[in-house]
Design a protein around this motif. Structure first.
Motif, PDB file in Angstrom:
ATOM      1  N   TYR A 275      18.254 -15.917   7.148  1.00  0.00           N
ATOM      2  CA  TYR A 275      17.624 -15.062   6.145  1.00  0.00           C
ATOM      3  C   TYR A 275      17.370 -15.799   4.824  1.00  0.00           C
ATOM      4  O   TYR A 275      16.688 -15.269   3.950  1.00  0.00           O
ATOM      5  CB  TYR A 275      18.522 -13.855   5.846  1.00  0.00           C
ATOM      6  N   VAL A 276      17.957 -16.983   4.665  1.00  0.00           N
ATOM      7  CA  VAL A 276      17.912 -17.686   3.383  1.00  0.00           C
ATOM      8  C   VAL A 276      16.754 -18.680   3.344  1.00  0.00           C
ATOM      9  O   VAL A 276      16.554 -19.457   4.272  1.00  0.00           O
ATOM     10  CB  VAL A 276      19.245 -18.423   3.122  1.00  0.00           C
ATOM     11  N   ARG A 277      16.022 -18.670   2.248  1.00  0.00           N
ATOM     12  CA  ARG A 277      14.880 -19.573   2.098  1.00  0.00           C
ATOM     13  C   ARG A 277      15.337 -21.006   1.819  1.00  0.00           C
ATOM     14  O   ARG A 277      16.496 -21.258   1.477  1.00  0.00           O
ATOM     15  CB  ARG A 277      13.983 -19.101   0.952  1.00  0.00           C
ATOM     16  N   ARG A 278      14.426 -21.943   1.937  1.00  0.00           N
ATOM     17  CA  ARG A 278      14.701 -23.328   1.568  1.00  0.00           C
ATOM     18  C   ARG A 278      15.077 -23.385   0.085  1.00  0.00           C
ATOM     19  O   ARG A 278      14.434 -22.775  -0.762  1.00  0.00           O
ATOM     20  CB  ARG A 278      13.480 -24.204   1.832  1.00  0.00           C
ATOM     21  N   GLY A 279      16.148 -24.092  -0.198  1.00  0.00           N
ATOM     22  CA  GLY A 279      16.627 -24.178  -1.573  1.00  0.00           C
ATOM     23  C   GLY A 279      17.418 -22.971  -2.027  1.00  0.00           C
ATOM     24  O   GLY A 279      17.763 -22.872  -3.213  1.00  0.00           O
ATOM     25  N   GLY A 280      17.711 -22.054  -1.110  1.00  0.00           N
ATOM     26  CA  GLY A 280      18.419 -20.833  -1.460  1.00  0.00           C
ATOM     27  C   GLY A 280      19.928 -21.015  -1.522  1.00  0.00           C
ATOM     28  O   GLY A 280      20.461 -22.123  -1.400  1.00  0.00           O
ATOM     29  N   LEU A 300      19.556 -27.903  10.355  1.00  0.00           N
ATOM     30  CA  LEU A 300      18.559 -26.866  10.100  1.00  0.00           C
ATOM     31  C   LEU A 300      19.020 -25.851   9.065  1.00  0.00           C
ATOM     32  O   LEU A 300      18.211 -25.348   8.273  1.00  0.00           O
ATOM     33  CB  LEU A 300      18.211 -26.146  11.406  1.00  0.00           C
ATOM     34  N   ASP A 301      20.314 -25.545   9.071  1.00  0.00           N
ATOM     35  CA  ASP A 301      20.792 -24.458   8.218  1.00  0.00           C
ATOM     36  C   ASP A 301      21.200 -24.908   6.812  1.00  0.00           C
ATOM     37  O   ASP A 301      21.123 -24.116   5.869  1.00  0.00           O
ATOM     38  CB  ASP A 301      21.979 -23.754   8.879  1.00  0.00           C
ATOM     39  N   ILE A 302      21.637 -26.146   6.648  1.00  0.00           N
ATOM     40  CA  ILE A 302      22.136 -26.578   5.342  1.00  0.00           C
ATOM     41  C   ILE A 302      21.328 -27.759   4.784  1.00  0.00           C
ATOM     42  O   ILE A 302      20.666 -27.635   3.754  1.00  0.00           O
ATOM     43  CB  ILE A 302      23.629 -26.945   5.411  1.00  0.00           C
ATOM     44  N   CYS A 303      21.382 -28.888   5.472  1.00  0.00           N
ATOM     45  CA  CYS A 303      20.770 -30.101   4.917  1.00  0.00           C
ATOM     46  C   CYS A 303      19.263 -29.958   4.724  1.00  0.00           C
ATOM     47  O   CYS A 303      18.737 -30.193   3.630  1.00  0.00           O
ATOM     48  CB  CYS A 303      21.067 -31.294   5.825  1.00  0.00           C
ATOM     49  N   ASN A 304      18.567 -29.591   5.787  1.00  0.00           N
ATOM     50  CA  ASN A 304      17.112 -29.536   5.739  1.00  0.00           C
ATOM     51  C   ASN A 304      16.608 -28.512   4.732  1.00  0.00           C
ATOM     52  O   ASN A 304      15.546 -28.693   4.130  1.00  0.00           O
ATOM     53  CB  ASN A 304      16.560 -29.238   7.140  1.00  0.00           C
TER      54      ASN A 304
END
Length: 371
Positions: A275-280, A300-304
């Motif tokens: 549900y969280v956007r990039r940089g969120g 996919l979920d944290i680093c990218n």
């Protein structure tokens, strides 16, 4: 000075086995110069209480439960003159109790602002053994031992006072979230889990002026409550084929800027990242007991996505003061925060109250004293 007639005995509810609550009638304890005797007005049932009720994961049985309580001082030790914030105390005042830190560890001695991280601290209502009967809030009377953190909340009604402890949990979570996220009026904030904690969190974020709050849950009644408390959008995952797409549809196809994971479900904890956007940013506050492992993809979920993550654990003592102000603000703004209280039970019906909580039929279930 007010004086109260104190009976010789009082009822307390003791967890004596898995899903077994025994009502005991015992002599009211005497207090010393450092203690307080309180006549109980009421107490909420917490998820932690339910975990203990179902399987004693902490090994506390027998235990006199109840830590979301409030009541009236009927007897005050002569050396107890002020609450944690410095407010004077007197017989007749209404109080709530917080943590009871050990006072000896590194945290207590050198980091008093973090006493919630004291490894040897205690919480009234989660103290095991017969020696701590009358140290929980599920009863007619409750004894505050020496060193207990307490607050004078005489200017608040009973229902608001019962919500102070869980409100302190959400105040602390928001304070942790502020370390990684700058809340703005137009921020997209997602709350996953609309139980009592999630709904209180929603109310708090709304009082901060945030307009774009998205509530996610599988229970439509709780989502309806979320709307009443100020959610701009709700997503029922049991009725929505693609909840992630539904969230993105109301966030400019990007996802939430800030998300709070407020369930105790490992499956939900895995889902929240989507549900969280990039940089969120993400705050995890759903696991106050070990409910098992979860999974996520570090790439996919944290680093990218460069997501910032923070955890939240219980509350600091100062959070209780802000919890009181938050609940008062709800009243001033017409936010019906006490509507999350769905059922009230007497002490003799506490087993039914716990089973009602487990059934997920209600929301915030409380014990209401008949004093």
């Amino acid at each position: 000075m007010k004086e109260y007639a104190i009976p010789a005995t009082g009822k307390i509810a003791v967890l004596t086995g898995n899903r077994e609550i025994t009502i005991k009638e015992l002599p009211i304890p005497e207090i010393n110069d450092e203690e307080i005797l309180v006549r109980v007005d009421g107490c909420g049932i917490c998820g932690t209480d339910v975990h203990e009720y179902k399987g004693d994961p902490f090994g506390y049985i027998p235990v006199h439960l109840g830590h979301e309580g409030t009541g009236t001082i009927v007897k005050l030790g002569k050396n107890v003159t002020r609450d944690y914030s410095g407010k004077p105390l007197a017989v007749g005042d209404k109080i709530v109790t917080g943590l009871k830190p050990c006072g000896k560890c590194d945290i207590c001695l050198n980091h008093p602002e973090q006493i919630h991280l004291c490894g040897n601290g205690e919480i009234f209502g989660l103290l095991p053994g017969e020696a701590h009967y009358f140290n929980g809030w599920f009863g007619d009377y409750m004894k505050v031992n020496a060193g207990g953190v307490l607050f004078n909340v005489s200017d608040m009604d009973t229902d608001l006072r019962i919500l102070i402890e869980p409100a302190a949990v959400v105040v602390h979570a928001v304070e942790k979230a502020k370390e990684i996220f700058n809340f703005k009026h137009d921020s997209y904030v997602l709350i996953q889990g609309c139980g009592p904690i999630g709904l209180l969190l929603l109310g708090l974020v709304r009082t901060m002026g945030v307009r774009n709050i998205i509530a996610v849950d599988a229970d439509q009644k709780r989502l309806d409550l979320a709307k009443q408390l100020g959610a701009a959008e709700v997503v029922n995952i049991s009725q929505t084929a693609d909840p992630v797409a539904a969230v993105k549809a109301v966030t400019g196809k990007l996802g939430a800027e800030m998300a709070f994971q407020v369930t105790g479900s490992p499956k939900a904890a895995s889902m929240i990242w989507n549900y969280v956007r990039r940089g969120g940013s993400l705050c995890e506050l759903g696991f106050f007991v070990n409910n098992g492992e979860t999974s996520y993809n570090p790439h996919l979920d944290i680093c990218n996505k460069e997501i910032k993550v923070v955890g939240s654990w219980t509350y600091a003592s100062k959070d209780w003061l802000q919890a009181c102000e938050f609940l008062k603000e709800c009243t001033l703004r017409g936010i019906p925060i006490t509507s999350i209280i769905s059922h009230r039970y007497s002490i003799d019906n506490l087993t039914e109250a716990f089973e009602k909580n487990i059934s997920m039929e209600g929301c915030k279930i409380i014990y209401q004293s008949e004093n």
